[in-house]
Design a protein around this motif. Structure first.
Motif, PDB file in Angstrom:
ATOM      1  N   ALA A  60       0.833  -1.209   0.000  1.00 41.76           N
ATOM      2  CA  ALA A  60       0.000   0.000   0.000  1.00 41.76           C
ATOM      3  C   ALA A  60       0.870   1.262   0.000  1.00 41.76           C
ATOM      4  CB  ALA A  60      -0.951  -0.002   1.188  1.00 41.76           C
ATOM      5  N   ASP A  61       1.941   1.268   0.788  1.00 41.01           N
ATOM      6  CA  ASP A  61       2.840   2.424   0.812  1.00 41.01           C
ATOM      7  C   ASP A  61       3.501   2.623  -0.552  1.00 41.01           C
ATOM      8  OD1 ASP A  61       2.507   3.227   3.511  1.00 41.01           O
ATOM      9  OD2 ASP A  61       3.881   1.650   4.152  1.00 41.01           O
ATOM     10  N   TYR A  62       3.931   1.530  -1.162  1.00 39.03           N
ATOM     11  CA  TYR A  62       4.569   1.615  -2.478  1.00 39.03           C
ATOM     12  C   TYR A  62       3.575   2.139  -3.518  1.00 39.03           C
ATOM     13  CZ  TYR A  62       7.051   0.263  -6.716  1.00 39.03           C
ATOM     14  OH  TYR A  62       7.661   0.266  -7.947  1.00 39.03           O
ATOM     15  N   GLU A  63       2.357   1.617  -3.500  1.00 38.09           N
ATOM     16  CA  GLU A  63       1.328   2.061  -4.449  1.00 38.09           C
ATOM     17  C   GLU A  63       1.004   3.539  -4.242  1.00 38.09           C
ATOM     18  OE1 GLU A  63      -0.147   0.615  -7.076  1.00 38.09           O
ATOM     19  OE2 GLU A  63       1.087  -1.167  -6.824  1.00 38.09           O
ATOM     20  N   ALA A  64       0.938   3.981  -2.996  1.00 42.00           N
ATOM     21  CA  ALA A  64       0.661   5.396  -2.714  1.00 42.00           C
ATOM     22  C   ALA A  64       1.753   6.278  -3.312  1.00 42.00           C
ATOM     23  CB  ALA A  64       0.543   5.619  -1.208  1.00 42.00           C
ATOM     24  N   MET A  65       3.007   5.845  -3.196  1.00 37.77           N
ATOM     25  CA  MET A  65       4.111   6.609  -3.780  1.00 37.77           C
ATOM     26  C   MET A  65       3.960   6.675  -5.299  1.00 37.77           C
ATOM     27  SD  MET A  65       7.130   6.140  -5.679  1.00 37.77           S
ATOM     28  CE  MET A  65       7.449   4.398  -5.477  1.00 37.77           C
ATOM     29  N   LEU A  66       3.623   5.554  -5.929  1.00 43.54           N
ATOM     30  CA  LEU A  66       3.473   5.537  -7.390  1.00 43.54           C
ATOM     31  C   LEU A  66       2.350   6.449  -7.860  1.00 43.54           C
ATOM     32  CD1 LEU A  66       3.887   1.751  -8.282  1.00 43.54           C
ATOM     33  CD2 LEU A  66       5.542   3.597  -8.630  1.00 43.54           C
ATOM     34  N   ASN A  67       1.311   6.593  -7.054  1.00 45.25           N
ATOM     35  CA  ASN A  67       0.155   7.406  -7.425  1.00 45.25           C
ATOM     36  C   ASN A  67       0.263   8.852  -6.965  1.00 45.25           C
ATOM     37  OD1 ASN A  67      -1.254   5.299  -8.748  1.00 45.25           O
ATOM     38  ND2 ASN A  67      -1.766   4.440  -6.753  1.00 45.25           N
ATOM     39  N   ASP A  68       1.376   9.206  -6.348  1.00 40.22           N
ATOM     40  CA  ASP A  68       1.578  10.565  -5.854  1.00 40.22           C
ATOM     41  C   ASP A  68       1.869  11.497  -7.025  1.00 40.22           C
ATOM     42  OD1 ASP A  68       2.396  12.931  -4.669  1.00 40.22           O
ATOM     43  OD2 ASP A  68       3.642  11.952  -3.169  1.00 40.22           O
ATOM     44  N   ALA A  69       1.053  12.530  -7.177  1.00 43.47           N
ATOM     45  CA  ALA A  69       1.209  13.477  -8.292  1.00 43.47           C
ATOM     46  C   ALA A  69       2.519  14.254  -8.213  1.00 43.47           C
ATOM     47  CB  ALA A  69       0.030  14.441  -8.319  1.00 43.47           C
ATOM     48  N   SER A  70       3.143  14.290  -7.037  1.00 41.47           N
ATOM     49  CA  SER A  70       4.380  15.056  -6.902  1.00 41.47           C
ATOM     50  C   SER A  70       5.621  14.198  -7.133  1.00 41.47           C
ATOM     51  CB  SER A  70       4.450  15.700  -5.514  1.00 41.47           C
ATOM     52  OG  SER A  70       4.589  14.703  -4.517  1.00 41.47           O
ATOM     53  N   LEU A  71       5.447  13.024  -7.713  1.00 40.85           N
ATOM     54  CA  LEU A  71       6.591  12.169  -8.038  1.00 40.85           C
ATOM     55  C   LEU A  71       7.602  12.983  -8.838  1.00 40.85           C
ATOM     56  CD1 LEU A  71       7.224   9.146  -7.523  1.00 40.85           C
ATOM     57  CD2 LEU A  71       6.422   8.701  -9.831  1.00 40.85           C
ATOM     58  N   PRO A  72       8.862  12.942  -8.452  1.00 36.40           N
ATOM     59  CA  PRO A  72       9.846  13.826  -9.098  1.00 36.40           C
ATOM     60  C   PRO A  72       9.932  13.622 -10.612  1.00 36.40           C
ATOM     61  CG  PRO A  72      10.843  12.559  -7.308  1.00 36.40           C
ATOM     62  CD  PRO A  72       9.442  12.072  -7.472  1.00 36.40           C
ATOM     63  N   ALA A  73       9.876  14.731 -11.332  1.00 37.90           N
ATOM     64  CA  ALA A  73       9.987  14.693 -12.794  1.00 37.90           C
ATOM     65  C   ALA A  73      11.306  14.079 -13.228  1.00 37.90           C
ATOM     66  CB  ALA A  73       9.836  16.097 -13.369  1.00 37.90           C
ATOM     67  N   ILE A  74      12.293  14.178 -12.367  1.00 38.23           N
ATOM     68  CA  ILE A  74      13.613  13.635 -12.674  1.00 38.23           C
ATOM     69  C   ILE A  74      13.544  12.126 -12.949  1.00 38.23           C
ATOM     70  CG2 ILE A  74      14.354  13.135 -10.304  1.00 38.23           C
ATOM     71  CD1 ILE A  74      17.009  14.511 -11.120  1.00 38.23           C
ATOM     72  N   LEU A  75      12.609  11.448 -12.285  1.00 38.67           N
ATOM     73  CA  LEU A  75      12.477  10.007 -12.511  1.00 38.67           C
ATOM     74  C   LEU A  75      11.883   9.715 -13.881  1.00 38.67           C
ATOM     75  CD1 LEU A  75      11.446   8.799  -8.961  1.00 38.67           C
ATOM     76  CD2 LEU A  75      13.688   8.746 -10.043  1.00 38.67           C
ATOM     77  N   TYR A  76      11.053  10.601 -14.383  1.00 38.73           N
ATOM     78  CA  TYR A  76      10.523  10.414 -15.733  1.00 38.73           C
ATOM     79  C   TYR A  76      11.642  10.539 -16.764  1.00 38.73           C
ATOM     80  CZ  TYR A  76       5.969  10.522 -13.554  1.00 38.73           C
ATOM     81  OH  TYR A  76       4.897  10.231 -12.757  1.00 38.73           O
ATOM     82  N   ARG A  77      12.604  11.404 -16.510  1.00 38.71           N
ATOM     83  CA  ARG A  77      13.774  11.520 -17.397  1.00 38.71           C
ATOM     84  C   ARG A  77      14.531  10.203 -17.420  1.00 38.71           C
ATOM     85  NH1 ARG A  77      16.716  12.065 -21.567  1.00 38.71           N
ATOM     86  NH2 ARG A  77      18.913  12.513 -21.193  1.00 38.71           N
ATOM     87  N   ALA A  78      14.634   9.548 -16.272  1.00 34.02           N
ATOM     88  CA  ALA A  78      15.327   8.253 -16.207  1.00 34.02           C
ATOM     89  C   ALA A  78      14.670   7.248 -17.156  1.00 34.02           C
ATOM     90  CB  ALA A  78      15.328   7.724 -14.775  1.00 34.02           C
ATOM     91  N   LEU A  79      13.362   7.322 -17.272  1.00 34.49           N
ATOM     92  CA  LEU A  79      12.657   6.377 -18.139  1.00 34.49           C
ATOM     93  C   LEU A  79      12.813   6.697 -19.620  1.00 34.49           C
ATOM     94  CD1 LEU A  79       9.428   5.856 -16.017  1.00 34.49           C
ATOM     95  CD2 LEU A  79      11.521   4.472 -16.088  1.00 34.49           C
ATOM     96  N   THR A  80      13.265   7.905 -19.952  1.00 37.34           N
ATOM     97  CA  THR A  80      13.471   8.235 -21.360  1.00 37.34           C
ATOM     98  C   THR A  80      14.814   7.735 -21.873  1.00 37.34           C
ATOM     99  OG1 THR A  80      14.442  10.422 -20.963  1.00 37.34           O
ATOM    100  CG2 THR A  80      12.031  10.312 -21.156  1.00 37.34           C
ATOM    101  N   ILE A  81      15.744   7.427 -20.972  1.00 38.63           N
ATOM    102  CA  ILE A  81      17.059   6.949 -21.425  1.00 38.63           C
ATOM    103  C   ILE A  81      17.275   5.473 -21.114  1.00 38.63           C
ATOM    104  CG2 ILE A  81      18.130   9.226 -21.271  1.00 38.63           C
ATOM    105  CD1 ILE A  81      19.496   8.261 -18.667  1.00 38.63           C
TER     106      ILE A  81
END
Length: 105
Positions: A60-81
């Motif tokens: 539940a804690d992990y899922e809450a983190m994944l659904n958090d709108a404030s997830l750092p944009a920096i992690l999305y950059r990681a997924l582009t490379i």
């Protein structure tokens, strides 16, 4: 406890950038998330892998983190490379050196 193991595949020239992005994302934000316990970041010696090993108090804690709108944009950059293969695990046993056993030579 929930253990997350994510194996990222990355071009060798992007490996350090990916490590830097994941380090910043966990160090600045995710390590403060409710239920976060620990994270280890591993560099593949061949240059094309980065593995992240994280432990969370609960699914539940992990899922809450994944659904958090404030997830750092920096992690999305990681997924582009990189591409990654996530896995969710439960720790069944942990082994440590036997008492009196010598470490690696």
């Amino acid at each position: 406890m929930l253990t997350i193991i994510q194996v990222f595949t990355v071009e060798p020239q992007d490996q350090q950038e990916l490590i830097d992005l994941l380090s910043e994302g966990y160090g600045s934000s995710l390590s403060r998330a409710p239920g976060f316990l620990s994270c280890g970041l591993h560099r593949g010696v061949d240059g094309d892998k980065v593995t992240l090993y994280a432990q969370w108090r609960s699914e539940a804690d992990y899922e809450a983190m994944l659904n958090d709108a404030s997830l750092p944009a920096i992690l999305y950059r990681a997924l582009t490379i990189s591409t990654f293969e996530p896995g969710r695990y439960e720790v069944m046993q942990t082994f440590r050196p036997a008492r009196g056993a010598a470490g690696p030579a």
